[in-house]
Structures are given as C-alpha cells and as structure tokens.
Design an enzyme around this catalytic site. Structure first.
Site, PDB file in Angstrom:
ATOM      1  N   GLU A  42       0.825  -1.210   0.000  1.00 57.02           N
ATOM      2  CA  GLU A  42       0.000   0.000   0.000  1.00 57.02           C
ATOM      3  C   GLU A  42       0.864   1.267   0.000  1.00 57.02           C
ATOM      4  O   GLU A  42       1.840   1.367   0.746  1.00 57.02           O
ATOM      5  CB  GLU A  42      -0.895  -0.007   1.246  1.00 57.02           C
ATOM      6  N   LYS A 115     -10.383   2.767  -1.576  1.00 61.77           N
ATOM      7  CA  LYS A 115     -10.489   2.151  -0.251  1.00 61.77           C
ATOM      8  C   LYS A 115     -11.789   2.562   0.433  1.00 61.77           C
ATOM      9  O   LYS A 115     -12.097   3.750   0.564  1.00 61.77           O
ATOM     10  CB  LYS A 115      -9.285   2.565   0.590  1.00 61.77           C
ATOM     11  N   CYS A 152      -5.758  -2.683   2.842  1.00 65.16           N
ATOM     12  CA  CYS A 152      -5.407  -2.622   4.255  1.00 65.16           C
ATOM     13  C   CYS A 152      -6.613  -2.763   5.186  1.00 65.16           C
ATOM     14  O   CYS A 152      -7.100  -3.866   5.357  1.00 65.16           O
ATOM     15  CB  CYS A 152      -4.589  -1.365   4.547  1.00 65.16           C
TER      16      CYS A 152
END
Length: 283
Positions: A42, A115, A152
């Site tokens: 990431e 995200k 994540c």
C-alpha cells in the site's frame, strides 16, 4: 487453470523515484520467476505519511490521469506480460482517496478501486487524508483470472471479502501498511491480521494475497515498525508462501483456480447463504 501470484515486501524510503525503482526491481524479479499477478504494498511511493496529520502531505496526491507512477507500471505490466494492482494516493478534484489501479498483462487499464474503510487512530490517522471510497467492491477480469482488490483496513471486514467472490473473484489481493501501535507498544497484531484474511480465504473459498512493508518509519511518539509477514493463502486457508517480519523479498505461490472453484462448490457456503436473513447487517 493455474495462476502464479506474488506479494512484494520491502522497506521504503520517502523518495518516490527510489521506491519506484525498488518496487520495479521486485516486479521484474517476480516475473522472472514466473509470477503472473504481482502485488506491491500500500502507498509504496513513500513513507506511510498517515502516522501524523500534516497538511503538507496532501501534496503527495496526484490525479489518476497521467499519473507518472501509474504510467510507469502500466508500461511495465505490458512489457513483462503480468498483472499489477498499483496502490496510489489519488487526488480527484477537491477529494482525496486511497486507491488502486489494476493493469492487465497487456497494459490495459482495467479500472479503479477506492479504499472503502478508512481507519482513524494513533499512528493510522487516515480519515484526515482520505475520503471513504465510492467505487463499491469490484472484480477485475484479468488475463490470468478474475480478482478482487481491497486495501489494508478493508481486509478486516468479512462483508468486503464476501462481496468480491459474489461478484466472481477467485483470488483477493490486499496491499497493506501495518505494524506496531504507537500508543500500545505491547500489542502485536500480526497474527490477528493474518488470521482475519485466512478466515476470508476459508469462508469464501478464495485465494488471498497480502503485501505489507517492513522497516521503521518516523521517530519518537509517531514511529511505526512495519511487521512484513506478507503471505499467500489457498482456498483451504493454508499459508503456501510467507515472508518474515524484516526481510525484503517476494512471497510467491501457484493457485489452482479450478480447485478453488471445486472447493467453493463443495463447501456449500454460497449454496447455503440466506441473504433474506441478513438484512440487519445493512441497518
């Protein structure tokens, strides 16, 4: 059909050119060993800047269009004939997202994921920098199979992991930046982090690939030591490739997509779902 996947793990400086060069070398090495879908970690262009709330770090964001790092890896994907999901800090007008572009093995831009779950806590102050994504959970039909990508904090949510296989994903890819907790130095979340994703692999009968960074970034109260431990798991939840807490390298393994589909069918998780009973999950 088999697919060989790779998670890249490296320490990162705060120099974009240096990091792009470092990740490029790992992509080339993984491709040279036969990897077909290669996952960097990431926000690999620099240090994990979300440790603190410094408004100067908004300058790290770039629009997806004509983004130099994206263009570089798009060209590299075509050159090597590999799929590369590329994490980057996206500026979209006045909005900012933590995003991924997926490039197919001929360099085709397969699309964008933003995200969805944005953490906010000591050392991981992402809500200051990122708006929650608006793309929904997506799948990408690559040359080597249909994949899902999430980022994540997304990896802790079973709803996200279920949504992608429902849309056709056979392998889930999670670029990550996770390590120590600045205000809880005795907390080591490494095993929980792996178990959460291995649980997704089992309960959705999918392969899972997670790529983390290593090394210490920052100093004093905001310092984080990233614990690496990038891995690949199969649809039974077996870790079939794994790196250590400190090493730079490649976690690489081959997944049998036909076997994944057989496991999914035989386990009956999707046959026995009762969506009408789950309405409370969305309330």
């Amino acid at each position: 059909m088999n697919v060989t996947v790779a998670a890249l793990q490296t320490a990162l400086s705060d120099d974009v050119a240096q990091n792009v060069e470092r990740v490029t070398a790992l992509v080339r090495a993984a491709a040279g060993k036969g990897a077909q879908i290669i996952l960097p970690s990431e926000l690999f262009e620099g240090h994990y800047f979300c440790r603190t709330q410094d408004e100067a770090d908004f300058e790290r964001a770039r629009p997806a269009e004509k983004h130099p790092t994206l263009l570089h890896f798009q060209k590299l994907a075509a050159e090597l004939g590999v799929v590369i999901p590329v994490s980057f800090y996206e500026a979209a007008g006045p909005e900012h997202y933590n995003s991924i572009k997926v490039f197919d093995a001929d360099g085709t831009d397969l699309g964008l994921y933003r995200k969805s779950h944005i953490p906010d806590g000591p050392g991981y102050q992402e809500k200051f920098f990122f708006k929650p994504g608006n793309t929904g959970f997506k799948t990408f039909a690559t040359k080597f199979g249909t994949i899902g990508v999430a980022i994540c904090w997304d990896q802790w949510f079973p709803e996200a992991a279920r949504a992608m296989p429902l849309a056709g994903a056979d392998v889930l890819f999670y670029p990550t930046a996770i390590g120590s907790e600045p205000e809880e130095p005795d907390l080591d979340s490494r095993d929980s982090w792996q178990r959460a994703m291995i649980g997704h692999a089992v309960s959705n009968a999918v392969g899972v690939v997670a790529a983390n960074r290593v090394g210490k970034e920052g100093d004093r109260a905001s310092a984080i030591t990233f614990y690496g431990s990038s891995f690949v798991a199969n649809a039974r939840g077996d870790k079939i490739a794994e790196l250590g807490r400190e090493e730079n390298g490649i976690a690489m393994a081959t997944l049998d997509l036909a076997q994944i589909k057989r496991v999914r069918a035989s386990m009956g998780f999707f046959r026995d779902r009762r969506p009408s009973m789950y309405k409370g999950l969305a309330e």
